[in-house]
Enzyme design. Structure first.
Site, PDB file in Angstrom:
ATOM      1  N   GLU A 152     -39.100 -51.843 -64.136  1.00 22.90           N
ATOM      2  CA  GLU A 152     -38.712 -53.165 -62.986  1.00 22.90           C
ATOM      3  C   GLU A 152     -37.806 -52.143 -61.966  1.00 22.90           C
ATOM      4  O   GLU A 152     -36.807 -51.880 -61.719  1.00 22.90           O
ATOM      5  CB  GLU A 152     -38.017 -54.184 -63.519  1.00 22.90           C
ATOM      6  CG  GLU A 152     -37.695 -55.047 -62.246  1.00 22.90           C
ATOM      7  CD  GLU A 152     -39.252 -55.334 -61.769  1.00 22.90           C
ATOM      8  OE1 GLU A 152     -40.219 -55.617 -62.634  1.00 22.90           O
ATOM      9  OE2 GLU A 152     -39.112 -55.357 -60.552  1.00 22.90           O
ATOM     10  N   LEU A 154     -37.884 -54.321 -58.819  1.00 21.26           N
ATOM     11  CA  LEU A 154     -37.291 -54.777 -57.596  1.00 21.26           C
ATOM     12  C   LEU A 154     -36.186 -54.877 -57.080  1.00 21.26           C
ATOM     13  O   LEU A 154     -34.947 -53.861 -57.491  1.00 21.26           O
ATOM     14  CB  LEU A 154     -36.903 -56.164 -57.811  1.00 21.26           C
ATOM     15  CG  LEU A 154     -36.172 -56.839 -59.532  1.00 21.26           C
ATOM     16  CD1 LEU A 154     -35.161 -57.176 -58.987  1.00 21.26           C
ATOM     17  CD2 LEU A 154     -37.077 -57.761 -59.947  1.00 21.26           C
ATOM     18  N   GLU A 156     -31.854 -56.385 -55.510  1.00 25.95           N
ATOM     19  CA  GLU A 156     -31.659 -57.994 -55.768  1.00 25.95           C
ATOM     20  C   GLU A 156     -31.649 -58.272 -54.097  1.00 25.95           C
ATOM     21  O   GLU A 156     -31.132 -56.998 -53.199  1.00 25.95           O
ATOM     22  CB  GLU A 156     -29.984 -57.701 -56.002  1.00 25.95           C
ATOM     23  CG  GLU A 156     -29.792 -58.125 -57.702  1.00 25.95           C
ATOM     24  CD  GLU A 156     -28.671 -57.420 -57.953  1.00 25.95           C
ATOM     25  OE1 GLU A 156     -27.582 -58.281 -57.328  1.00 25.95           O
ATOM     26  OE2 GLU A 156     -28.584 -57.053 -59.154  1.00 25.95           O
ATOM     27  N   ASN A 212     -33.901 -44.099 -59.466  1.00 29.70           N
ATOM     28  CA  ASN A 212     -32.838 -44.276 -58.768  1.00 29.70           C
ATOM     29  C   ASN A 212     -31.377 -43.508 -58.393  1.00 29.70           C
ATOM     30  O   ASN A 212     -30.645 -43.097 -58.064  1.00 29.70           O
ATOM     31  CB  ASN A 212     -32.039 -45.667 -59.832  1.00 29.70           C
ATOM     32  CG  ASN A 212     -32.817 -46.800 -59.649  1.00 29.70           C
ATOM     33  OD1 ASN A 212     -33.216 -47.221 -58.652  1.00 29.70           O
ATOM     34  ND2 ASN A 212     -32.001 -47.578 -60.650  1.00 29.70           N
ATOM     35  N   GLY A 261     -23.065 -49.008 -54.978  1.00 31.58           N
ATOM     36  CA  GLY A 261     -21.824 -50.199 -56.037  1.00 31.58           C
ATOM     37  C   GLY A 261     -23.178 -50.484 -56.117  1.00 31.58           C
ATOM     38  O   GLY A 261     -24.393 -50.120 -56.721  1.00 31.58           O
ATOM     39  N   CYS A 264     -26.316 -50.761 -60.778  1.00 29.95           N
ATOM     40  CA  CYS A 264     -27.704 -50.481 -61.063  1.00 29.95           C
ATOM     41  C   CYS A 264     -27.181 -48.937 -61.032  1.00 29.95           C
ATOM     42  O   CYS A 264     -27.035 -48.101 -62.066  1.00 29.95           O
ATOM     43  CB  CYS A 264     -29.068 -50.327 -60.712  1.00 29.95           C
ATOM     44  SG  CYS A 264     -29.731 -51.894 -61.229  1.00 29.95           S
ATOM     45  N   LYS A 267     -23.702 -47.177 -63.031  1.00 28.14           N
ATOM     46  CA  LYS A 267     -24.820 -46.673 -64.075  1.00 28.14           C
ATOM     47  C   LYS A 267     -25.947 -45.714 -64.462  1.00 28.14           C
ATOM     48  O   LYS A 267     -25.827 -45.076 -65.512  1.00 28.14           O
ATOM     49  CB  LYS A 267     -24.763 -47.993 -64.888  1.00 28.14           C
ATOM     50  CG  LYS A 267     -26.009 -48.877 -64.915  1.00 28.14           C
ATOM     51  CD  LYS A 267     -26.173 -49.926 -65.611  1.00 28.14           C
ATOM     52  CE  LYS A 267     -27.361 -50.748 -65.780  1.00 28.14           C
ATOM     53  NZ  LYS A 267     -28.334 -49.908 -65.051  1.00 28.14           N
TER      54      LYS A 267
HETATM   55  P1  NAD Z   1     -27.981 -59.254 -66.097  1.00 30.66           P
HETATM   56  O1  NAD Z   1     -26.787 -58.873 -67.162  1.00 30.66           O
HETATM   57  O2  NAD Z   1     -27.800 -59.880 -65.044  1.00 30.66           O
HETATM   58  O3  NAD Z   1     -28.495 -60.280 -67.412  1.00 30.66           O
HETATM   59  C1  NAD Z   1     -29.123 -60.555 -68.800  1.00 30.66           C
HETATM   60  C2  NAD Z   1     -29.254 -61.405 -69.004  1.00 30.66           C
HETATM   61  O4  NAD Z   1     -29.875 -61.001 -70.618  1.00 30.66           O
HETATM   62  C3  NAD Z   1     -27.598 -62.889 -69.234  1.00 30.66           C
HETATM   63  O5  NAD Z   1     -28.127 -63.247 -68.826  1.00 30.66           O
HETATM   64  C4  NAD Z   1     -28.339 -62.848 -71.193  1.00 30.66           C
HETATM   65  O6  NAD Z   1     -27.387 -63.302 -71.647  1.00 30.66           O
HETATM   66  C5  NAD Z   1     -28.857 -62.536 -71.402  1.00 30.66           C
HETATM   67  N1  NAD Z   1     -28.815 -61.418 -72.755  1.00 30.66           N
HETATM   68  C6  NAD Z   1     -28.309 -60.613 -73.286  1.00 30.66           C
HETATM   69  N2  NAD Z   1     -28.728 -60.758 -74.986  1.00 30.66           N
HETATM   70  C7  NAD Z   1     -29.703 -61.513 -74.848  1.00 30.66           C
HETATM   71  C8  NAD Z   1     -30.545 -61.700 -76.013  1.00 30.66           C
HETATM   72  N3  NAD Z   1     -29.834 -61.305 -77.553  1.00 30.66           N
HETATM   73  N4  NAD Z   1     -30.813 -62.400 -75.943  1.00 30.66           N
HETATM   74  C9  NAD Z   1     -31.399 -63.307 -75.338  1.00 30.66           C
HETATM   75  N5  NAD Z   1     -31.167 -63.156 -73.667  1.00 30.66           N
HETATM   76  C10 NAD Z   1     -29.706 -62.368 -74.253  1.00 30.66           C
HETATM   77  O7  NAD Z   1     -29.443 -57.804 -66.329  1.00 30.66           O
HETATM   78  P2  NAD Z   1     -29.819 -57.654 -65.210  1.00 30.66           P
HETATM   79  O8  NAD Z   1     -29.192 -57.538 -63.616  1.00 30.66           O
HETATM   80  O9  NAD Z   1     -30.790 -58.928 -65.266  1.00 30.66           O
HETATM   81  O10 NAD Z   1     -30.843 -56.866 -65.468  1.00 30.66           O
HETATM   82  C11 NAD Z   1     -30.887 -56.450 -66.486  1.00 30.66           C
HETATM   83  C12 NAD Z   1     -32.227 -54.849 -67.157  1.00 30.66           C
HETATM   84  O11 NAD Z   1     -32.787 -54.984 -65.634  1.00 30.66           O
HETATM   85  C13 NAD Z   1     -30.800 -53.721 -66.769  1.00 30.66           C
HETATM   86  O12 NAD Z   1     -31.459 -52.778 -67.462  1.00 30.66           O
HETATM   87  C14 NAD Z   1     -30.766 -53.462 -65.420  1.00 30.66           C
HETATM   88  O13 NAD Z   1     -30.701 -51.324 -64.960  1.00 30.66           O
HETATM   89  C15 NAD Z   1     -32.483 -53.621 -64.859  1.00 30.66           C
HETATM   90  N6  NAD Z   1     -32.152 -53.591 -63.771  1.00 30.66           N
HETATM   91  C16 NAD Z   1     -31.806 -54.628 -62.767  1.00 30.66           C
HETATM   92  C17 NAD Z   1     -31.734 -54.630 -61.734  1.00 30.66           C
HETATM   93  C18 NAD Z   1     -30.980 -55.293 -60.821  1.00 30.66           C
HETATM   94  O14 NAD Z   1     -31.442 -55.494 -59.509  1.00 30.66           O
HETATM   95  N7  NAD Z   1     -30.398 -56.192 -61.104  1.00 30.66           N
HETATM   96  C19 NAD Z   1     -33.268 -53.569 -60.592  1.00 30.66           C
HETATM   97  C20 NAD Z   1     -34.134 -53.626 -62.149  1.00 30.66           C
HETATM   98  C21 NAD Z   1     -33.641 -52.716 -63.032  1.00 30.66           C
END
Ligand code: NAD
Length: 431
Positions: A152, A154, A156, A212, A261, A264, A267
């Site tokens: 993904e 997208l 924030e 990234n 910061g 994403c 890390k």
């Molecule tokens: P986040 O930490 O905001 O949310 C993760 C959610 O998963 C939490 O609500 C947690 O409770 C839930 N979770 C964890 N284990 C679980 C389980 N076993 N069953 C059900 N739910 C469970 O994460 P995020 O920021 O949405 O990022 C998710 C992934 O997407 C990461 O790998 C991140 O690198 C990637 N990503 C994030 C973004 C961003 O802008 N935040 C953009 C692109 C990709």
């Protein structure tokens, strides 16, 4: 098609709501019961423009969107199951912590009753989707599922628009059946002529980290150029503008500031390099970017300390890692405020959306309800995040309420000459 999405963070929830907008019946699952309870009431657990309206529409009007804590219930009818859980950095090294991914993969394996496609949407190191396949095939026949990688992209703050109008969709698969299902899933975007890249699974996983890391490299690069500009009296904003007009370079991610910061880039840069090391590949450029970014906060804090008195009271405007989000994970503004606070400076602060998140973690800061209140009697102002509402503050009024007129504009959102006319000492970044 019916979809189940595991993890209701920024990626899971935005994907779920947008897939509902495409017209798919979608259930979003999280293990956090409180989060699911409030989502059932239409309350988005984070600040993201447009999310509340989209949730309302698909919970109450179309009823295409639902929420659950039960993966087994939600998987019964699902044709596609998305893994969207977090993949933070591991505590002791730079690897991605994949424990949430493995846990979901195990649970999915136990609950497959009919053919479905398991989609890895979380950002995961190359080889992870292959491992997910192995985990699931230990408990269920390989004929009953396929695993695909669909990273993904997208951002924030503009997540819905990014999801609905992406530059591209990447789908990594290892057979025609799952590839066809994924193409069908993204057909609404295909109609808008969004390029859908079909690749191998490994390629798709690398595309995400390479993208990234490249963006982080652009930021790291211009930040170092800004140091040189500052040393010789040149203007990094003009340098960026002139460079960015060159179409081979592009203007985005070329703004000097306090370092990248967020949840994403920091890390992902580390995990990309760490994964490469396991294959005896040295991503030396990426390592340098990481090191440079880590040094950035110290450099900026030294510059501030050099120009303020001991025991100064500093106002931080902006706490989120970027505008239009309440996400404070790895926020440069907060890291800088923390460092200055540890050195004995008192911190006032205000952020349009991230105050609640910050209050929970950073109890040493003084929180105020507006930028103006946060600036009363302070000895210096730091603009840490370039929220739009900080772009047109009334500095004439502010000049009357501060103790000392000093401003550190980490994001270069102000014209220094104008503020100097009001008597401020203005410190931009790289100029
Ligand atoms: P986040 O930490 O905001 O949310 C993760 C959610 O998963 C939490 O609500 C947690 O409770 C839930 N979770 C964890 N284990 C679980 C389980 N076993 N069953 C059900 N739910 C469970 O994460 P995020 O920021 O949405 O990022 C998710 C992934 O997407 C990461 O790998 C991140 O690198 C990637 N990503 C994030 C973004 C961003 O802008 N935040 C953009 C692109 C990709």
């Amino acid at each position: 098609m019916k979809l189940a999405i595991v993890g209701t963070g920024y990626v899971g929830l935005v994907s779920g709501a947008c897939f509902a907008e495409f017209g798919y019946e979608t259930v979003c699952i999280d293990k956090d019961e409180t989060r699911i309870q409030s989502l059932k009431l239409g309350k988005c657990p984070f600040y993201e423009p447009g999310m509340d309206q989209l949730l309302y529409k698909h919970l109450n009007n179309t009823k295409l969107l639902s929420f659950s804590i039960s993966l087994s219930e939600s998987m019964k009818d699902a044709d596609l199951v998305f893994i969207t859980v977090g993949t933070p950095s591991r505590r002791l090294d730079d690897d991605a912590d994949l424990s949430y991914v493995w846990s979901v993969a195990n649970e999915i394996g136990k609950n497959i009753k009919k053919y479905c496609v398991i989609v890895t949407k979380s950002t995961v190191p190359v080889g992870t989707s292959k491992e997910i396949k192995k985990i699931i095939s230990n408990v269920v026949s390989k004929d009953l599922f396929d695993v695909v990688s669909n990273p993904e992209f997208l951002r924030e703050g503009s997540a819905i628009d990014d999801f609905m109008r992406p530059d591209r969709v990447v789908v990594g698969s290892d057979n025609a059946r799952s590839e066809k299902i994924m193409k069908e899933l993204y057909r609404p975007l295909y109609l808008k002529e969004t390029p859908v890249f079909s690749t191998s699974i490994a390629t798709a996983e690398i595309i995400k980290y390479a993208s990234n890391s490249f963006l982080a490299t652009k930021i790291g690069f211009i930040n170092e150029v800004s140091d040189l500009c500052e040393a010789v009296g040149a203007d990094v904003q003009d340098v960026s503008k002139a460079m960015g007009i060159d179409q081979r370079i592009g203007s985005k991610f070329l703004n000097a500031g306090p370092g990248y910061g967020g949840s994403c880039f920091p890390k992902d840069v580390k995990a990309f390099s760490s994964t490469a090391k396991k294959f005896n590949i040295d991503l030396s450029i990426i390592n340098a970017v990481d090191k440079s970014n880590q040094n950035r906060i110290k450099k900026i804090s030294n510059k501030i300390i050099k120009n303020i008195d001991n025991e100064s009271l500093i106002s931080f405007l902006g706490l989120s890692f970027k505008p239009n989000t309440d996400d404070i994970r790895e926020s440069s503004s907060i890291k800088l405020a923390m460092l200055l606070n540890q050195k004995g400076y008192k911190i006032n602060c205000f952020d349009p959306a991230a105050m609640e998140n910050s209050k929970k973690e950073f109890i040493n800061f003084n929180y105020f309800d507006s930028a103006y209140e946060a600036c009363k009697n302070v000895d210096a102002i730091v603009i840490g995040t370039e929220w739009n509402e900080f772009r047109a503050l009334n500095f004439y009024e502010i000049s009357k309420i501060v103790n000392k007129k000093k401003i550190f504009d980490l994001r270069n959102i102000y014209d220094g000459a104008e503020l100097e006319r009001l008597g401020f000492e203005y410190y931009g970044t790289g100029k």
